[in-house]
Design a protein around this motif. Structure first.
Motif, short mmCIF file in Angstrom:
data_model
loop_
_atom_site.label_atom_id
_atom_site.label_comp_id
_atom_site.label_asym_id
_atom_site.label_seq_id
_atom_site.Cartn_x
_atom_site.Cartn_y
_atom_site.Cartn_z
N UNK A 160 0.80 -1.23 0.00
CA UNK A 160 0.00 0.00 0.00
C UNK A 160 0.83 1.28 0.00
N UNK A 161 2.13 1.13 -0.14
CA UNK A 161 2.98 2.31 -0.29
C UNK A 161 3.18 3.15 0.95
N UNK A 189 0.53 9.88 8.96
CA UNK A 189 -0.79 10.53 8.94
C UNK A 189 -1.15 10.97 7.52
N UNK A 190 -0.15 11.42 6.76
CA UNK A 190 -0.40 11.83 5.38
C UNK A 190 -0.86 10.63 4.56
N UNK A 191 -0.19 9.48 4.79
CA UNK A 191 -0.59 8.24 4.10
C UNK A 191 -1.97 7.80 4.55
N UNK A 192 -2.23 7.87 5.86
CA UNK A 192 -3.51 7.43 6.42
C UNK A 192 -4.67 8.25 5.86
N UNK A 193 -4.43 9.53 5.59
CA UNK A 193 -5.50 10.38 5.05
C UNK A 193 -5.92 9.92 3.66
N UNK A 194 -4.96 9.32 2.93
CA UNK A 194 -5.25 8.82 1.59
C UNK A 194 -5.73 7.37 1.60
N UNK A 195 -5.67 6.72 2.76
CA UNK A 195 -6.05 5.30 2.87
C UNK A 195 -6.97 5.08 4.08
N UNK A 218 -8.23 13.93 11.94
CA UNK A 218 -8.36 12.61 12.56
C UNK A 218 -9.54 12.58 13.53
N UNK A 219 -9.72 13.66 14.29
CA UNK A 219 -10.82 13.68 15.25
C UNK A 219 -12.17 13.54 14.54
N UNK A 220 -12.33 14.23 13.42
CA UNK A 220 -13.59 14.14 12.66
C UNK A 220 -13.75 12.73 12.09
#
Length: 298
Positions: free
Chosen positions: A181-182, A204-210, A231-233
């Motif tokens: 998953x890069x 976190x940048x990766x998590x926002x896209x996945x 993240x909270x939202x």
């Protein structure tokens, strides 16, 4: 206030309020990249010592049990780090409970330090614990003394094992994200060892896209700081929209780890759940099923 003094943010204050009484000042400082003295001064300024979560709260039955089980394999500082109490508090409790150590604490050897530094970040602490015949808490305490525990505090990165523990998932899931998953990572060297490092901001940048790969409602607040505002939202969204009990198949490797940690290492179901990223009830149910499959093993 000095011109170079770093101002405390609302997020840091929130983390401090949530963890005060649960973590030592040293641990809180490591998470926030601040000194123990700075944490202590902020606690005084926020008047937290007058709150119900004061460090001088009563001992619980679970804490007493942990103390009794580990008094012969951990020193007062190591036990205190685990329970969020000072070494003097541990010493006082030992006297109150009339506990006596069977023998003098085993000192760390140069060979043990060399092994620990070589494989920390490569192997899990559970694996190193088995090899050195020392508790995970003893390893964490030793790494603190060597100035290496919490890789983020020294390199800006965390290991895959630290990330898995923060996200409460299995470490092999992290490796899968890296390979398929890069997920951005770096091979980092610290003294005599190398490890796979993951920068928190990059994660976190990766998590926002996945976002679909994670259930943010199961990630404790401010586990990975600094935590982005989105993240909270997302945590709130997942809480109301993700299935309450998402299906997660047990693997043969997880079964083997579960059986070994429970019957060979004597770990509690709560400890195991935190290590393998499962709920305590999930661990309990799986143990029951494994017992029915292999009744002769226990």
């Amino acid at each position: 206030m000095s011109k170079n003094q770093k101002l405390w943010t609302k997020k840091e204050d929130l983390f401090l309020e949530e963890q005060y009484g649960q973590m030592t000042f040293q641990r809180i400082g490591e998470h926030l990249n601040r000194s123990k003295e700075s944490v202590n001064k902020r606690i005084i300024r926020l008047n937290l010592r007058n709150e119900e979560n004061c460090l001088r709260k009563k001992w619980t039955m679970e804490q007493d049990t942990f103390l009794k089980e580990n008094i012969d394999i951990m020193n007062n500082r190591e036990i205190g780090n685990h329970l969020g109490k000072s070494p003097s508090s541990i010493a006082t409790r030992i006297k109150i409970l009339k506990l006596v150590r069977k023998e003098t604490m085993r000192r760390w050897t140069e060979q043990e330090d060399e092994y620990l530094l070589k494989y920390y970040g490569y192997k899990s602490l559970e694996s190193i614990s088995k090899q050195l015949q020392r508790s995970v808490q003893a390893l964490e305490s030793r790494l603190n003394r060597l100035g290496l525990y919490g890789v983020k505090a020294h390199t800006g990165n965390i290991t895959v094992y630290e990330l898995a523990r923060c996200l409460q998932i299995d470490v092999h899931t992290i490796y899968k994200w890296i390979q398929e998953k890069g997920l951005t990572h770096k091979i980092t060297r610290a003294k005599t060892r190398k490890f796979i490092g993951i920068e928190v901001s990059a994660f976190w940048k990766w998590a926002e896209q996945n976002k679909k790969l994670l259930n943010f409602s199961k990630i404790p607040t401010n586990t990975l700081v600094p935590e982005p505002d989105w993240v909270r939202k997302q945590r709130k969204y997942d809480y109301y929209n993700r299935p309450k009990y998402e299906k997660k198949q047990w693997t043969e490797e997880e079964d083997a780890r579960l059986w070994y940690m429970f019957y060979e290492e004597g770990r509690t179901q709560q400890e195991i759940s935190q290590l393998i990223g499962r709920s305590r009830h999930g661990v309990q149910r799986r143990l029951n099923r494994l017992r029915k499959k292999s009744p002769k093993k226990h």
